[in-house]
Design a protein around this motif. Structure first.
Motif, PDB file in Angstrom:
ATOM      1  N   ALA A   1      19.089  13.952  28.210  1.00 29.60           N
ATOM      2  CA  ALA A   1      17.936  13.598  27.375  1.00 29.60           C
ATOM      3  C   ALA A   1      17.680  14.673  26.322  1.00 29.60           C
ATOM      4  O   ALA A   1      17.883  15.856  26.574  1.00 29.60           O
ATOM      5  CB  ALA A   1      16.700  13.416  28.242  1.00 29.60           C
ATOM      6  N   GLN A   2      17.227  14.214  25.158  1.00 24.68           N
ATOM      7  CA  GLN A   2      16.856  15.119  24.073  1.00 24.68           C
ATOM      8  C   GLN A   2      15.568  14.607  23.443  1.00 24.68           C
ATOM      9  O   GLN A   2      15.228  13.436  23.570  1.00 24.68           O
ATOM     10  CB  GLN A   2      17.955  15.164  23.016  1.00 24.68           C
ATOM     11  N   GLY A   3      14.850  15.485  22.770  1.00 26.64           N
ATOM     12  CA  GLY A   3      13.687  15.072  22.005  1.00 26.64           C
ATOM     13  C   GLY A   3      12.393  15.005  22.784  1.00 26.64           C
ATOM     14  O   GLY A   3      11.456  14.343  22.359  1.00 26.64           O
ATOM     15  N   TYR A   4      12.317  15.672  23.906  1.00 30.50           N
ATOM     16  CA  TYR A   4      11.087  15.676  24.692  1.00 30.50           C
ATOM     17  C   TYR A   4      10.685  17.122  24.960  1.00 30.50           C
ATOM     18  O   TYR A   4      11.473  18.046  24.819  1.00 30.50           O
ATOM     19  CB  TYR A   4      11.251  14.911  26.005  1.00 30.50           C
ATOM     20  N   ASP A   5       9.436  17.290  25.339  1.00 31.56           N
ATOM     21  CA  ASP A   5       8.902  18.614  25.653  1.00 31.56           C
ATOM     22  C   ASP A   5       8.642  18.667  27.153  1.00 31.56           C
ATOM     23  O   ASP A   5       7.747  17.978  27.656  1.00 31.56           O
ATOM     24  CB  ASP A   5       7.612  18.846  24.861  1.00 31.56           C
ATOM     25  N   SER A   6       9.403  19.461  27.877  1.00 33.36           N
ATOM     26  CA  SER A   6       9.297  19.525  29.344  1.00 33.36           C
ATOM     27  C   SER A   6       7.946  20.075  29.813  1.00 33.36           C
ATOM     28  O   SER A   6       7.607  19.936  30.981  1.00 33.36           O
ATOM     29  CB  SER A   6      10.435  20.362  29.920  1.00 33.36           C
ATOM     30  N   ARG A   7       7.151  20.656  28.921  1.00 32.02           N
ATOM     31  CA  ARG A   7       5.841  21.194  29.303  1.00 32.02           C
ATOM     32  C   ARG A   7       4.776  20.094  29.373  1.00 32.02           C
ATOM     33  O   ARG A   7       3.701  20.311  29.907  1.00 32.02           O
ATOM     34  CB  ARG A   7       5.403  22.267  28.320  1.00 32.02           C
ATOM     35  N   ILE A   8       5.074  18.919  28.826  1.00 41.85           N
ATOM     36  CA  ILE A   8       4.116  17.808  28.838  1.00 41.85           C
ATOM     37  C   ILE A   8       4.297  17.040  30.136  1.00 41.85           C
ATOM     38  O   ILE A   8       5.385  16.532  30.421  1.00 41.85           O
ATOM     39  CB  ILE A   8       4.311  16.882  27.620  1.00 41.85           C
ATOM     40  N   GLU A   9       3.237  16.942  30.943  1.00 45.28           N
ATOM     41  CA  GLU A   9       3.341  16.283  32.248  1.00 45.28           C
ATOM     42  C   GLU A   9       3.613  14.782  32.104  1.00 45.28           C
ATOM     43  O   GLU A   9       4.453  14.232  32.796  1.00 45.28           O
ATOM     44  CB  GLU A   9       2.071  16.485  33.069  1.00 45.28           C
TER      45      GLU A   9
ATOM     46  N   LEU B   1       9.693  -7.625  27.178  1.00 45.36           N
ATOM     47  CA  LEU B   1      10.518  -6.515  27.635  1.00 45.36           C
ATOM     48  C   LEU B   1      10.344  -5.365  26.647  1.00 45.36           C
ATOM     49  O   LEU B   1      10.609  -5.508  25.457  1.00 45.36           O
ATOM     50  CB  LEU B   1      11.999  -6.911  27.713  1.00 45.36           C
ATOM     51  N   GLY B   2       9.849  -4.251  27.159  1.00 46.61           N
ATOM     52  CA  GLY B   2       9.674  -3.070  26.328  1.00 46.61           C
ATOM     53  C   GLY B   2      10.026  -1.820  27.098  1.00 46.61           C
ATOM     54  O   GLY B   2       9.702  -1.698  28.279  1.00 46.61           O
ATOM     55  N   VAL B   3      10.722  -0.928  26.438  1.00 46.08           N
ATOM     56  CA  VAL B   3      10.994   0.387  27.019  1.00 46.08           C
ATOM     57  C   VAL B   3      10.272   1.397  26.131  1.00 46.08           C
ATOM     58  O   VAL B   3      10.454   1.426  24.918  1.00 46.08           O
ATOM     59  CB  VAL B   3      12.509   0.669  27.153  1.00 46.08           C
ATOM     60  N   GLY B   4       9.376   2.180  26.758  1.00 49.83           N
ATOM     61  CA  GLY B   4       8.551   3.113  26.015  1.00 49.83           C
ATOM     62  C   GLY B   4       8.862   4.550  26.368  1.00 49.83           C
ATOM     63  O   GLY B   4       8.874   4.916  27.536  1.00 49.83           O
ATOM     64  N   PHE B   5       9.103   5.343  25.340  1.00 54.15           N
ATOM     65  CA  PHE B   5       9.353   6.768  25.511  1.00 54.15           C
ATOM     66  C   PHE B   5       8.019   7.484  25.309  1.00 54.15           C
ATOM     67  O   PHE B   5       7.542   7.625  24.180  1.00 54.15           O
ATOM     68  CB  PHE B   5      10.409   7.241  24.508  1.00 54.15           C
ATOM     69  N   CYS B   6       7.415   7.900  26.406  1.00 52.13           N
ATOM     70  CA  CYS B   6       6.078   8.495  26.406  1.00 52.13           C
ATOM     71  C   CYS B   6       6.172   9.988  26.119  1.00 52.13           C
ATOM     72  O   CYS B   6       6.817  10.725  26.880  1.00 52.13           O
ATOM     73  CB  CYS B   6       5.403   8.270  27.756  1.00 52.13           C
TER      74      CYS B   6
ATOM     75  N   TYR C   1       9.953   7.109  34.440  1.00 55.62           N
ATOM     76  CA  TYR C   1      11.293   7.629  34.707  1.00 55.62           C
ATOM     77  C   TYR C   1      11.419   8.933  33.927  1.00 55.62           C
ATOM     78  O   TYR C   1      11.222   8.955  32.701  1.00 55.62           O
ATOM     79  CB  TYR C   1      12.369   6.630  34.283  1.00 55.62           C
ATOM     80  N   LEU C   2      11.718  10.014  34.619  1.00 56.50           N
ATOM     81  CA  LEU C   2      11.778  11.330  33.991  1.00 56.50           C
ATOM     82  C   LEU C   2      13.038  11.475  33.137  1.00 56.50           C
ATOM     83  O   LEU C   2      14.039  10.790  33.374  1.00 56.50           O
ATOM     84  CB  LEU C   2      11.762  12.418  35.067  1.00 56.50           C
ATOM     85  N   PRO C   3      12.997  12.379  32.153  1.00 50.97           N
ATOM     86  CA  PRO C   3      14.183  12.637  31.340  1.00 50.97           C
ATOM     87  C   PRO C   3      15.353  13.077  32.216  1.00 50.97           C
ATOM     88  O   PRO C   3      15.187  13.836  33.171  1.00 50.97           O
ATOM     89  CB  PRO C   3      13.733  13.766  30.412  1.00 50.97           C
ATOM     90  N   GLY C   4      16.546  12.583  31.892  1.00 52.50           N
ATOM     91  CA  GLY C   4      17.757  12.943  32.617  1.00 52.50           C
ATOM     92  C   GLY C   4      18.447  14.143  31.998  1.00 52.50           C
ATOM     93  O   GLY C   4      17.959  14.741  31.025  1.00 52.50           O
ATOM     94  N   ASP C   5      19.609  14.476  32.536  1.00 52.26           N
ATOM     95  CA  ASP C   5      20.347  15.668  32.101  1.00 52.26           C
ATOM     96  C   ASP C   5      20.777  15.615  30.639  1.00 52.26           C
ATOM     97  O   ASP C   5      20.955  16.649  30.008  1.00 52.26           O
ATOM     98  CB  ASP C   5      21.579  15.875  32.991  1.00 52.26           C
TER      99      ASP C   5
END
Length: 173
Positions: A52-60, A141-146, A46-50
Motif C-alpha cells: 500500500a502507498q498513499g496513506y498515513d500510518s499515524r491516522i487510526e 458496490l463501492g470501495v472507499g479508501f478512508c 481493511y488495513l493497508p497491506g505491505d
C-alpha cells in the motif's frame, strides 16, 4: 479532525452480483497486498497491506471500506452547488431542479430515475448528470479508501477492474 474517503463505485444489476463482485474486488486488493486480509476490529476497515502507498500510518481511521448495498456516494461537506445537464451541458443551481426527488426514486429501486433539464427540457438518467462542485455516484458496490490517497496508477487500475460505468467520488466529512 475531518475524514476523507476516495470512493470507486459501480452499479451492479443485482445485490447478489454486487456481493460477488465485491468479494472478487477485495480478493484483487488482497492478492496485490494493497490491503490486509482481515478487518480491523476497532474501525471495521481493511488495513493497508505491505504494498500500500498513499496513506498515513499515524491516522487510526485509515483503511478500505467495502459497501455492497444501494448507496448515494456524495461529496459530503463539499455540498451541492449545481448540476450539469448531460444533453446541453448547461449548469442549473441545485434549487432549480428536482434532483432530490430523482435521488429518492433511484434509492427506492428505480434504476433509470430521470431529471429534466429546466433549460433544454431533455430528460436524462440521474446517473448521467454531473453533480457540482464534486461528482456523485449511484451504485450498490463501492470501495472507499478512508484517509488514504490512492495514486493515479491504483485509481486507474481500480476503475478498470470495476469496468464500464465505474466512477470515482471524493467525500469529505
Amino acid at each position: 479532525m475531518s475524514d476523507s474517503i476516495h470512493w470507486f463505485v459501480v452499479a451492479c444489476p443485482s445485490d447478489e452480483q454486487a456481493h460477488a463482485r465485491g468479494r472478487a474486488l477485495l480478493n484483487w486488493l488482497i492478492e496485490r497486498k494493497i490491503v490486509a486480509a482481515q478487518l480491523c476490529p476497532r474501525t471495521g476497515l481493511y488495513l493497508p497491506g505491505d504494498e500500500a502507498q498513499g496513506y498515513d500510518s499515524r491516522i487510526e481511521y485509515c483503511g478500505v471500506q467495502l459497501v455492497r448495498e444501494r448507496t448515494v456516494f456524495h461529496a459530503g461537506d463539499s455540498g451541492l452547488d449545481g448540476l450539469a445537464c448531460p444533453s446541453c451541458q448547461q449548469v442549473s443551481a441545485a434549487e432549480e431542479i428536482a434532483w432530490d426527488d430523482a435521488v429518492g426514486n433511484w434509492f427506492a429501486g428505480q434504476d433509470d430515475a430521470r431529471l429534466t433539464c429546466p433549460l433544454c427540457r431533455q430528460a436524462s438518467r440521474l446517473h448521467d448528470w454531473q453533480f457540482l462542485p464534486m461528482p456523485w455516484a449511484f451504485g450498490n458496490l463501492g470501495v472507499g479508501f478512508c484517509n488514504w490517497w490512492p495514486d493515479q496508477a491504483l485509481s486507474q487500475a481500480l476503475l478498470a477492474e470495476l469496468g464500464a460505468g465505474a466512477r470515482q467520488v471524493s467525500q469529505h466529512m
